[in-house]
Design an enzyme around this catalytic site. Structure first.
Site, PDB file in Angstrom:
ATOM      1  N   CYS A 204       5.380 -17.808 -23.202  1.00  0.00           N
ATOM      2  CA  CYS A 204       6.713 -17.206 -23.078  1.00  0.00           C
ATOM      3  C   CYS A 204       7.795 -18.018 -23.779  1.00  0.00           C
ATOM      4  O   CYS A 204       8.929 -17.555 -23.912  1.00  0.00           O
ATOM      5  CB  CYS A 204       7.058 -17.016 -21.607  1.00  0.00           C
ATOM      6  SG  CYS A 204       5.806 -16.075 -20.698  1.00  0.00           S
TER       7      CYS A 204
ATOM      8  N   HIS B 289      14.206 -16.167 -21.039  1.00  0.00           N
ATOM      9  CA  HIS B 289      12.971 -15.400 -20.873  1.00  0.00           C
ATOM     10  C   HIS B 289      13.069 -14.530 -19.629  1.00  0.00           C
ATOM     11  O   HIS B 289      13.483 -14.986 -18.558  1.00  0.00           O
ATOM     12  CB  HIS B 289      11.787 -16.351 -20.782  1.00  0.00           C
ATOM     13  CG  HIS B 289      10.521 -15.697 -20.344  1.00  0.00           C
ATOM     14  ND1 HIS B 289      10.010 -14.567 -20.955  1.00  0.00           N
ATOM     15  CD2 HIS B 289       9.657 -16.001 -19.330  1.00  0.00           C
ATOM     16  CE1 HIS B 289       8.898 -14.209 -20.343  1.00  0.00           C
ATOM     17  NE2 HIS B 289       8.664 -15.061 -19.364  1.00  0.00           N
TER      18      HIS B 289
ATOM     19  N   ASN C 109       8.020  -8.510 -17.773  1.00  0.00           N
ATOM     20  CA  ASN C 109       7.839  -9.757 -18.510  1.00  0.00           C
ATOM     21  C   ASN C 109       7.016  -9.466 -19.761  1.00  0.00           C
ATOM     22  O   ASN C 109       5.830  -9.151 -19.669  1.00  0.00           O
ATOM     23  CB  ASN C 109       7.121 -10.769 -17.606  1.00  0.00           C
ATOM     24  CG  ASN C 109       6.869 -12.104 -18.270  1.00  0.00           C
ATOM     25  OD1 ASN C 109       6.918 -12.239 -19.483  1.00  0.00           O
ATOM     26  ND2 ASN C 109       6.573 -13.107 -17.459  1.00  0.00           N
TER      27      ASN C 109
END
Length: 324
Positions: free
Chosen positions: A112, A249, A279
């Site tokens: 990520c 993020h 996500n």
């Protein structure tokens, strides 16, 4: 001196929309359970598009918007943990699809944090003076890595891609940078393990799907990411008041809430879209950036200071303060 600047942004997500209620029909969960813990309401899931297909859509948009010819692109970096294959790289497929015959291309694997790591590397490539134009794309099809029987992780992830076009500039736009890895904590978040399979090998069974210690990752994000952002601002003499927007993020709304308090930046400066995309790992920050430009929040005129911060498996975390 030569510097880099973000001149174009773009994003693309698959058409298939999966809501929390859709997930509740196939596993023991509910919209209320998911949304209250994560801030996620829906996500896009690919039906037949691979990671390279998503990245190619973004690359095509960047070319069209810029007016550049494909052979003017010097490099393509794709940040991903869900490539089509181990080889060729996803970036190589993008290079072929857009006919960027002069570009070298490779993938970046930093989970990520991948887009932030790749953007930092691309900045150095252009600053070297050897390259003028480059694409940095975050693209993921995490749906193929998810254990769809594990409600703790299956509800979190989505598919998508976002990216930027970097061009050479006489003015400095990447104002501050910090990148970190702590491999000692790598088992907190893993996926895609492969087993040794030769006739001479004896090994454990690989873990192919995403496995996460949710509490460890939550605590890591709040503690380590907050600390690194505060250190970055102090070392660069950039204050919280100088920051126009924070693009972190998009893992969990509660993480953003707590980081905002830790670094004492108004919560309204933290843009978010995890409620619509979940996500998307390396794609989350560039998708968020592209949407912010579409909405007019970020102008791409070089007058705003934007904090970009990624964190995830590795463990990895990194932040850039960029004038956009």
């Amino acid at each position: 001196m030569i510097f880099s600047k973000i001149s174009q942004v773009a994003h693309y997500v698959p058409q298939q929309l999966v809501t929390n209620n859709d997930l509740a029909s196939i596993m023991d969960t509910s919209h209320e359970w998911i949304f209250s813990r994560t801030g996620i309401a829906e996500r896009h899931i690919s039906r037949d598009e691979m990671t390279s297909d998503l990245a190619i859509q973004v690359a095509d948009q960047l070319l069209t918007q810029s007016g550049l010819k494909a052979d003017a692109i010097d490099f393509i970096i794709v940040a991903t943990i869900s490539p089509d294959a181990t080889m060729p790289s996803t970036a190589a497929k993008v290079q072929a699809a857009i006919a960027a015959t002069s570009a070298f291309a490779f993938d970046m694997t930093a989970a990520c944090s991948g887009f932030v790591f790749a953007l930092a590397m691309a900045d150095k490539l252009i600053a070297s003076g050897a390259y003028q134009n480059g694409m940095v794309i975050g693209a993921e099809t995490l749906s193929k890595l998810v254990n769809w029987q594990d409600r703790a992780t299956a509800v979190l992830f989505g598919d998508g891609a976002g990216g930027v076009l970097l061009e050479a500039s006489k003015d400095k736009h990447v104002l501050a940078e910090t990148l970190h890895t702590d491999g000692a904590r790598c088992q907190s978040l893993i996926s895609g393990e492969t087993s040794l399979s030769s006739p001479y090998s004896i090994g454990k069974k690989a873990i192919a799907t995403i496995q996460m210690d949710g509490r460890a990752i939550f605590d890591f994000a709040i503690r380590d990411v907050s600390k690194s952002i505060l250190t970055l601002m102090a070392q660069s003499d950039i204050t919280k008041d100088d920051i126009d927007y924070c693009l972190l993020h998009q893992a969990n709304r509660r993480i953003l809430d707590k980081i905002a308090r830790k670094i004492d930046v108004p919560r309204e400066k933290f843009l978010e879209n995890m409620m619509r995309y979940g996500n998307t790992s390396a794609a989350s920050i560039p998708i968020l950036l592209s949407e912010a430009v579409q909405k007019g929040q970020i102008r791409l005129d070089g007058t705003q200071k934007i904090l970009l911060s990624g964190f995830g498996g590795g463990l990895t975390w990194g932040s850039l303060i960029v004038r956009i």
